[in-house]
Design a protein around this motif. Structure first.
Motif, short mmCIF file in Angstrom:
data_model
loop_
_atom_site.label_atom_id
_atom_site.label_comp_id
_atom_site.label_asym_id
_atom_site.label_seq_id
_atom_site.Cartn_x
_atom_site.Cartn_y
_atom_site.Cartn_z
N LEU A 15 10.84 -2.65 -6.12
CA LEU A 15 12.12 -2.54 -5.77
C LEU A 15 12.56 -2.07 -6.40
O LEU A 15 13.84 -1.18 -5.66
N GLU A 16 13.34 -2.22 -7.60
CA GLU A 16 14.44 -2.06 -8.58
C GLU A 16 14.11 0.22 -9.04
O GLU A 16 14.76 0.42 -8.65
N LEU A 17 12.58 -0.06 -8.61
CA LEU A 17 12.29 1.80 -8.49
C LEU A 17 12.67 2.44 -7.86
O LEU A 17 13.68 3.47 -7.29
N VAL A 18 12.59 1.84 -6.64
CA VAL A 18 12.87 2.28 -4.79
C VAL A 18 14.04 2.49 -4.79
O VAL A 18 14.64 3.80 -4.12
N TYR A 19 14.50 1.38 -5.68
CA TYR A 19 15.85 1.34 -4.74
C TYR A 19 17.27 2.70 -5.87
O TYR A 19 18.16 3.64 -5.21
#
Length: 131
Positions: A15-19
């Protein structure tokens, strides 16, 4: 779509990466926001973590098994393509992620192609259903 198959730690990092990918070009659009909100619900991650840079997160996933790498690549293709505008920073970050995942070139091309096809079909469905 497949990110729910990741373990708890990988879900947060995903989730951090896609954000970070979605916002690396100076902000993110409505389509990207909808996808991120959908991931938050799907993955039961309420707060987006801030544990590292795009490069550090890509390297984290580069150490995972191939099925996890494939899921991550497929899913990030969706976020990259969602706003129909891949900026220079976003492309460079995406290229780094692909390199860090170190999947076979043919596999990478197939995943990117299928993600593109999926985006086209999803857009057609939305046009038919919502217009």
């Amino acid at each position: 779509m497949f990110a729910d198959r990741l373990d708890a730690e990988a879900r947060g990092k995903f989730l951090e990466l896609v954000y970070k990918l979605a916002s690396c070009d100076g902000g993110y659009g409505e389509e990207e926001q909808e996808i991120i909100d959908s991931y938050r619900n799907e993955l039961s991650v309420h707060e987006i973590p801030d544990t590292g840079s795009i490069h550090e997160l890509a390297d984290y996933f580069g150490e995972k098994e191939n099925p996890v790498k494939k899921i991550v690549l497929f899913e990030i293709c969706g976020i990259i393509l969602s706003d129909h505008n891949v900026g220079e920073n976003e492309q460079a970050a995406f290229d780094y992620v692909k390199e860090a995942l170190a999947l076979d070139e043919q596999v990478t091309e197939e995943i990117v192609s299928v993600a593109n096809d999926f985006k086209i079909i999803r857009d057609r469905i939305a046009d038919i259903v919502f217009s």
